[in-house]
Design a protein around this motif. Structure first.
Motif, PDB file in Angstrom:
ATOM      1  N   ILE A  21       0.838  -1.204   0.000  1.00 16.60           N
ATOM      2  CA  ILE A  21       0.000   0.000   0.000  1.00 16.60           C
ATOM      3  C   ILE A  21       0.870   1.250   0.000  1.00 16.60           C
ATOM      4  O   ILE A  21       0.594   2.222  -0.701  1.00 16.60           O
ATOM      5  CB  ILE A  21      -0.921   0.025   1.245  1.00 16.60           C
ATOM      6  CG1 ILE A  21      -2.239  -0.648   0.937  1.00 16.60           C
ATOM      7  CG2 ILE A  21      -1.199   1.428   1.706  1.00 16.60           C
ATOM      8  CD1 ILE A  21      -3.304  -0.379   1.959  1.00 16.60           C
ATOM      9  N   LEU A  22       1.917   1.202   0.787  1.00 21.14           N
ATOM     10  CA  LEU A  22       2.793   2.355   0.892  1.00 21.14           C
ATOM     11  C   LEU A  22       3.538   2.584  -0.416  1.00 21.14           C
ATOM     12  O   LEU A  22       3.720   3.715  -0.861  1.00 21.14           O
ATOM     13  CB  LEU A  22       3.778   2.122   2.037  1.00 21.14           C
ATOM     14  CG  LEU A  22       4.433   3.328   2.669  1.00 21.14           C
ATOM     15  CD1 LEU A  22       3.410   4.389   2.997  1.00 21.14           C
ATOM     16  CD2 LEU A  22       5.158   2.885   3.930  1.00 21.14           C
ATOM     17  N   PHE A  69       1.193   4.269  -2.773  1.00 23.44           N
ATOM     18  CA  PHE A  69       1.100   5.689  -2.435  1.00 23.44           C
ATOM     19  C   PHE A  69       2.329   6.440  -2.894  1.00 23.44           C
ATOM     20  O   PHE A  69       2.252   7.511  -3.490  1.00 23.44           O
ATOM     21  CB  PHE A  69       1.012   5.868  -0.914  1.00 23.44           C
ATOM     22  CG  PHE A  69      -0.389   5.909  -0.405  1.00 23.44           C
ATOM     23  CD1 PHE A  69      -0.739   5.193   0.715  1.00 23.44           C
ATOM     24  CD2 PHE A  69      -1.361   6.667  -1.040  1.00 23.44           C
ATOM     25  CE1 PHE A  69      -2.036   5.217   1.193  1.00 23.44           C
ATOM     26  CE2 PHE A  69      -2.655   6.703  -0.567  1.00 23.44           C
ATOM     27  CZ  PHE A  69      -2.992   5.958   0.557  1.00 23.44           C
ATOM     28  N   TRP A  70       3.468   5.863  -2.552  1.00 25.48           N
ATOM     29  CA  TRP A  70       4.735   6.532  -2.805  1.00 25.48           C
ATOM     30  C   TRP A  70       4.875   6.872  -4.292  1.00 25.48           C
ATOM     31  O   TRP A  70       5.206   7.995  -4.651  1.00 25.48           O
ATOM     32  CB  TRP A  70       5.881   5.652  -2.322  1.00 25.48           C
ATOM     33  CG  TRP A  70       7.158   6.390  -2.130  1.00 25.48           C
ATOM     34  CD1 TRP A  70       7.536   7.128  -1.058  1.00 25.48           C
ATOM     35  CD2 TRP A  70       8.222   6.487  -3.084  1.00 25.48           C
ATOM     36  NE1 TRP A  70       8.771   7.677  -1.252  1.00 25.48           N
ATOM     37  CE2 TRP A  70       9.222   7.287  -2.490  1.00 25.48           C
ATOM     38  CE3 TRP A  70       8.437   5.976  -4.356  1.00 25.48           C
ATOM     39  CZ2 TRP A  70      10.413   7.595  -3.142  1.00 25.48           C
ATOM     40  CZ3 TRP A  70       9.628   6.282  -4.994  1.00 25.48           C
ATOM     41  CH2 TRP A  70      10.601   7.085  -4.383  1.00 25.48           C
ATOM     42  N   PHE A  80       2.680   9.631  -5.438  1.00 22.82           N
ATOM     43  CA  PHE A  80       3.184  10.977  -5.127  1.00 22.82           C
ATOM     44  C   PHE A  80       4.424  11.321  -5.934  1.00 22.82           C
ATOM     45  O   PHE A  80       4.657  12.470  -6.267  1.00 22.82           O
ATOM     46  CB  PHE A  80       3.508  11.091  -3.637  1.00 22.82           C
ATOM     47  CG  PHE A  80       2.306  11.041  -2.761  1.00 22.82           C
ATOM     48  CD1 PHE A  80       2.233  10.157  -1.698  1.00 22.82           C
ATOM     49  CD2 PHE A  80       1.219  11.869  -2.999  1.00 22.82           C
ATOM     50  CE1 PHE A  80       1.107  10.106  -0.889  1.00 22.82           C
ATOM     51  CE2 PHE A  80       0.093  11.829  -2.203  1.00 22.82           C
ATOM     52  CZ  PHE A  80       0.035  10.937  -1.154  1.00 22.82           C
ATOM     53  N   VAL A  81       5.227  10.314  -6.221  1.00 15.12           N
ATOM     54  CA  VAL A  81       6.499  10.565  -6.897  1.00 15.12           C
ATOM     55  C   VAL A  81       6.349  10.834  -8.396  1.00 15.12           C
ATOM     56  O   VAL A  81       6.960  11.743  -8.944  1.00 15.12           O
ATOM     57  CB  VAL A  81       7.455   9.366  -6.683  1.00 15.12           C
ATOM     58  CG1 VAL A  81       8.468   9.262  -7.803  1.00 15.12           C
ATOM     59  CG2 VAL A  81       8.156   9.501  -5.363  1.00 15.12           C
ATOM     60  N   ILE A  84       5.873  14.271  -9.876  1.00 14.89           N
ATOM     61  CA  ILE A  84       7.046  15.125  -9.737  1.00 14.89           C
ATOM     62  C   ILE A  84       8.058  14.816 -10.823  1.00 14.89           C
ATOM     63  O   ILE A  84       8.685  15.709 -11.386  1.00 14.89           O
ATOM     64  CB  ILE A  84       7.687  14.925  -8.351  1.00 14.89           C
ATOM     65  CG1 ILE A  84       6.695  15.350  -7.274  1.00 14.89           C
ATOM     66  CG2 ILE A  84       8.984  15.716  -8.238  1.00 14.89           C
ATOM     67  CD1 ILE A  84       7.161  15.109  -5.887  1.00 14.89           C
ATOM     68  N   MET A 132      -5.757   0.707   6.957  1.00 10.38           N
ATOM     69  CA  MET A 132      -6.024   2.115   6.687  1.00 10.38           C
ATOM     70  C   MET A 132      -7.246   2.268   5.802  1.00 10.38           C
ATOM     71  O   MET A 132      -7.921   3.286   5.830  1.00 10.38           O
ATOM     72  CB  MET A 132      -4.816   2.781   6.038  1.00 10.38           C
ATOM     73  CG  MET A 132      -4.594   2.351   4.620  1.00 10.38           C
ATOM     74  SD  MET A 132      -3.766   3.626   3.662  1.00 10.38           S
ATOM     75  CE  MET A 132      -5.055   4.839   3.577  1.00 10.38           C
ATOM     76  N   THR A 135       0.507   4.108   7.929  1.00  5.06           N
ATOM     77  CA  THR A 135       0.269   4.474   6.538  1.00  5.06           C
ATOM     78  C   THR A 135      -0.865   5.492   6.426  1.00  5.06           C
ATOM     79  O   THR A 135      -0.800   6.449   5.656  1.00  5.06           O
ATOM     80  CB  THR A 135      -0.072   3.233   5.698  1.00  5.06           C
ATOM     81  OG1 THR A 135       0.877   2.212   5.977  1.00  5.06           O
ATOM     82  CG2 THR A 135      -0.053   3.547   4.233  1.00  5.06           C
ATOM     83  N   TYR A 175      -0.769   9.383   4.890  1.00  2.60           N
ATOM     84  CA  TYR A 175      -1.748   9.875   3.913  1.00  2.60           C
ATOM     85  C   TYR A 175      -2.427  11.133   4.446  1.00  2.60           C
ATOM     86  O   TYR A 175      -2.669  12.102   3.727  1.00  2.60           O
ATOM     87  CB  TYR A 175      -2.768   8.767   3.659  1.00  2.60           C
ATOM     88  CG  TYR A 175      -3.777   9.089   2.597  1.00  2.60           C
ATOM     89  CD1 TYR A 175      -5.124   9.279   2.916  1.00  2.60           C
ATOM     90  CD2 TYR A 175      -3.391   9.211   1.267  1.00  2.60           C
ATOM     91  CE1 TYR A 175      -6.041   9.571   1.933  1.00  2.60           C
ATOM     92  CE2 TYR A 175      -4.311   9.508   0.287  1.00  2.60           C
ATOM     93  CZ  TYR A 175      -5.642   9.679   0.616  1.00  2.60           C
ATOM     94  OH  TYR A 175      -6.555   9.978  -0.350  1.00  2.60           O
ATOM     95  N   ASP A 205      -0.359  14.129   4.111  1.00  2.00           N
ATOM     96  CA  ASP A 205      -0.397  14.633   2.746  1.00  2.00           C
ATOM     97  C   ASP A 205      -1.652  15.448   2.505  1.00  2.00           C
ATOM     98  O   ASP A 205      -1.616  16.515   1.876  1.00  2.00           O
ATOM     99  CB  ASP A 205      -0.347  13.479   1.742  1.00  2.00           C
ATOM    100  CG  ASP A 205      -0.588  13.959   0.324  1.00  2.00           C
ATOM    101  OD1 ASP A 205      -1.682  13.681  -0.224  1.00  2.00           O
ATOM    102  OD2 ASP A 205       0.300  14.636  -0.219  1.00  2.00           O
ATOM    103  N   GLY A 220       3.025  14.675   0.393  1.00  2.00           N
ATOM    104  CA  GLY A 220       2.880  13.233   0.532  1.00  2.00           C
ATOM    105  C   GLY A 220       4.168  12.484   0.308  1.00  2.00           C
ATOM    106  O   GLY A 220       4.414  11.444   0.909  1.00  2.00           O
ATOM    107  N   LEU A 221       5.019  13.028  -0.555  1.00  2.00           N
ATOM    108  CA  LEU A 221       6.272  12.335  -0.843  1.00  2.00           C
ATOM    109  C   LEU A 221       7.095  12.183   0.428  1.00  2.00           C
ATOM    110  O   LEU A 221       7.572  11.096   0.748  1.00  2.00           O
ATOM    111  CB  LEU A 221       7.064  13.116  -1.895  1.00  2.00           C
ATOM    112  CG  LEU A 221       8.357  12.448  -2.354  1.00  2.00           C
ATOM    113  CD1 LEU A 221       8.072  11.062  -2.864  1.00  2.00           C
ATOM    114  CD2 LEU A 221       9.015  13.286  -3.441  1.00  2.00           C
ATOM    115  N   THR A 277       5.253   9.831   3.023  1.00  2.00           N
ATOM    116  CA  THR A 277       5.294   8.403   2.731  1.00  2.00           C
ATOM    117  C   THR A 277       6.721   7.875   2.805  1.00  2.00           C
ATOM    118  O   THR A 277       6.946   6.730   3.203  1.00  2.00           O
ATOM    119  CB  THR A 277       4.705   8.069   1.345  1.00  2.00           C
ATOM    120  OG1 THR A 277       5.260   8.943   0.380  1.00  2.00           O
ATOM    121  CG2 THR A 277       3.202   8.180   1.350  1.00  2.00           C
ATOM    122  N   ALA A 279       7.187   7.142   6.298  1.00  4.06           N
ATOM    123  CA  ALA A 279       6.515   5.895   6.667  1.00  4.06           C
ATOM    124  C   ALA A 279       7.332   4.689   6.228  1.00  4.06           C
ATOM    125  O   ALA A 279       7.438   3.693   6.949  1.00  4.06           O
ATOM    126  CB  ALA A 279       5.119   5.856   6.053  1.00  4.06           C
TER     127      ALA A 279
END
Lengths: 216, 241, 238
Positions: free
Chosen positions: A65-66, A69-70, A73-74, A77, C180, C188, C192, C195, C201-202, C205, C208
């Motif tokens: 999950i992380l 997410f990561w 977000f990345v 960019i 979550m 986690t 979030y 963020d 968020g970068l 996370t 994390a």
């Protein structure tokens, strides 16, 4: 009794299709990358071994999950504009699953006897040819049952793309549930779909295990 | 000491033992040979109640093995058994392997059990390995510890199920020597083996089994020189180069 | 080029975000530990059922494992949390749904039950790998069945099972992150949340990720100590 499921069947099954697509792309990218990762993990060249090992150990300690997410977000960019959930999820999955497939395939490589590789070299084949025609095929055949199991895990993991809004099966079930509140039916339906598909998958994996033992 | 009368056993539809009859007197060494699948190992396991049988009777020192009233645990304290793959407990030292049963079953003191165990280790030739774990012992050494482990319960009978089949050739001799000495000291023994040298030296009787039946039996000399049945002859040809 | 991004790593420790993360870590640890206790006790029980001599016990154990293994954990979680209370009928349903922190409790139980199916498989594999001959060797020295299990089989099986159990222990902390999705305030979720309040968020996370890495290292260290102690102590057989 199953009215919520029946009425929304096309919508739900559309989600199932997204699930399958995601799993497919994840495997199509993850397995080849895994083959390379495995090679990196048995490499004797330090500049290959250390980075690959670092990458594998890093990813394997972090929840999927992380990772999802990561990357979500990345990626904006890096490429400069926001990314759709589907491509973002595919990339996350490929990077993630490649480490797990990599470790499985690595075990396969290590099970190939040195003699077979030496036989290849002694007939004049170079490193790339020996790896491509001898090492990889033998390793893949041996690890097929484990790889099928891992593929099933990948398929199950697609649910997690829920968190970035991907409209796969369980998210669609949630959407319907918010409207009609027929939770037992809806989530029960999702559970049954997964159970049937995964169970069939595991039976296939066992079939291959038997075939392998019989001298494949 | 052991009377086997009309023993038959089935695994489902498969008739693994067919009407076996045999008697083993005290102090005798009986060797059982035959091709794989002939039921030899199964027969051994019927004698100490590890495997049930459907018809017939087995008497060990007067005790009926098949009788439901018989205390099989007690019976097994009188019959020692040595296995092809040694089966030493990997989480215990050689000494601990040997003393476990005497302490837990016969309630011996730790000191007494240890002393007896050291005696046995001397007898099988490896007292220096008392505190070694099985992983650090060679196959031959492990099997000798296994023999000591069985002897620690002071059984009346010792059974061996292909004790040297899993050993490298150099180590077979050291184990056979222990077994020969044991036989000569008067132990009642049943040994399933292909080691005909051992049989020639100490066997009082040799039985050839095939497909669940005893095909032929004899004292060693007659057995090797004039086998009667063609099946026996065939088998001997294969194993005696 | 595109979006210019200014990094702001202070979201990891600045108030109130630092507190969010700390709270999240604490919840993650609690979920992992309690879930693990449930998983171990239930899992070893089911694994033992699967190798027991009674057919219906074997079947029950097998059914449990197949059901919990073939359905993704997230689906199980959703089912128990959203659909679960409904099974009990309307009146009890409202009572259950009004429990504060319900999602936390449901998550722990679901995590425990899911992981138990995996522990059961490892337990079963461990026991199966001990050959029948080994059982017979112990019995042939006169040990009774209970004595055989206590002094020979179980200590042996424990040593076989510990490495895969270490992996499962690691996995349970990772799987706790899935909670979550039903709003449990663990690590986690907190990253979030940071963020959503700061748009960084970068950084959150990444923070994390580091937390899970540290957790993983701690678990491996702990299990390593356990494994080496069992080796030296090799006298569990007494």
């Amino acid at each position: 009794m199953f009215d919520a499921v029946v009425n929304n069947f096309p919508f739900l099954m559309g989600g199932f299709w997204v699930t399958v697509k995601l799993a497919f792309f994840a495997l199509a990218g993850g397995i080849p990358l895994g083959i390379l990762v495995g090679l990196g993990r048995i490499s004797r060249k330090k500049w290959v071994y250390y980075p690959v090992t670092f990458y594998v150990n890093l990813i394997r300690n972090i929840p999927l999950i992380l990772v999802i997410f990561w990357f979500y977000f990345v990626m904006p960019i890096i490429i400069g504009s926001p990314l759709d959930p589907f491509p973002s999820a595919v990339i996350s999955f490929i990077i993630f699953e490649a480490t797990y497939f990599g470790e499985i395939i690595r075990a396969g490589y290590q099970s190939v006897s040195k003699g077979q590789i030496e036989a290849g070299y002694s007939t004049g084949l170079n490193y790339i040819q020996t790896t491509r025609y001898i090492l990889i095929p033998i390793a893949l055949r041996r690890m097929l049952p484990s790889m099928i199991t891992q593929a099933i895990v990948t398929y199950q993991d697609t649910c997690l793309a829920f968190v970035i809004g991907l409209p796969e099966l369980i998210r669609r079930a949630t959407i319907v549930d918010n409207l009609e509140v027929r939770s037992v039916q809806l989530y029960g339906f999702v559970a049954v779909v997964f159970f049937i598909t995964c169970y069939i998958g595991s039976l296939m994996s066992r079939r291959f295990e038997v075939k392998e033992q019989e001298g494949g | 000491m052991i009377q086997i009368k009309n023993i038959s056993k089935w695994y489902g539809d498969f008739n693994v033992l067919k009407d076996i009859n045999e008697e083993v007197k005290q102090g005798q060494t009986v060797v059982v040979c035959g091709p794989s699948g002939s039921g030899k190992s199964t027969l051994l396991r019927c004698i100490n109640g590890l495997e049930p049988f459907q018809s017939g009777e087995i008497f060990v020192d007067g005790v009926s093995v098949g009788d439901s009233a018989t205390d099989l645990y007690k019976l097994r304290t009188e019959i020692g058994m040595v296995f092809q793959r040694f089966e030493l407990y990997p989480h215990m030292t050689a000494l601990q392997n040997i003393t476990l049963a005497p302490i837990k079953v016969r309630n011996k003191s730790k000191k007494g059990a240890k002393a007896k165990a050291m005696e046995l280790l001397e007898r099988v030739g490896i007292p220096d390995k008392a505190n070694a774990y099985p992983a650090n012992l060679s196959g031959g050494q492990q099997q000798r510890v296994a023999i000591a482990r069985s002897l620690a319960m002071e059984p009346k009978i010792m059974m061996f199920d292909e004790p040297t089949s899993a050993l490298d050739p150099e180590m077979i001799k050291e184990v056979l020597e222990v077994m020969i000495n044991l036989s000569k000291s008067g132990m009642t023994m049943i040994v399933v083996t292909h080691e005909m040298g051992f049989a020639r030296e100490v066997a009082d009787e040799i039985i050839f089994m095939d497909e669940g039946s005893i095909v032929e039996r004899g004292t060693d000399i007659s057995f090797f020189q004039n086998p009667e049945s063609p099946r026996t002859k065939d088998f001997l040809d294969k194993i005696l180069i | 080029m595109g979006l210019a991004y200014e990094f702001d790593w202070s979201v990891l420790w600045r108030n109130p975000y630092g507190m969010y993360l700390l709270q999240g870590i604490w919840v993650t640890i609690k979920m992992g530990l309690i879930g693990w206790i449930i998983a171990l006790s239930l899992g070893v029980l089911i694994g033992t059922m699967r190798i027991s001599p009674w057919r219906w016990l074997r079947f029950l154990g097998g059914a449990y494992v197949e059901v919990f293994r073939n359905i993704p954990f997230m689906v199980q979680l959703f089912f128990w949390y959203y659909a679960g209370p409904m099974i009990f009928g309307k009146s009890i349903q409202y009572q259950i749904n009004s429990i504060i922190g319900l999602n936390y409790y449901v998550a722990i139980i679901a995590l425990g039950m899911y992981t138990a199916s995996r522990v059961a498989e490892h337990t079963r594999a461990g026991f199966s790998s001990i050959s029948r001959d080994h059982h017979q060797a112990a019995l042939s020295t006169g040990l009774t069945h209970p004595q055989m299990y206590r002094y020979v089989i179980i200590p042996y099986a424990l040593r076989i099972i510990i490495p895969p159990l270490t992996t499962e222990f690691l996995t349970i902390f990772k799987n706790s992150s899935i909670a979550m999705t039903i709003g449990v305030l663990e690590t986690t979720f907190m990253s979030y949340k940071i963020d959503s309040e700061t748009f960084h968020g970068l950084e959150s996370t990444t923070g994390a990720c580091l937390i899970y890495l540290a957790l993983g290292l701690a678990v491996v260290k702990l299990m390593g100590i356990l494994e080496s102690r069992l080796k030296i102590r090799g006298t569990i057989g007494r």
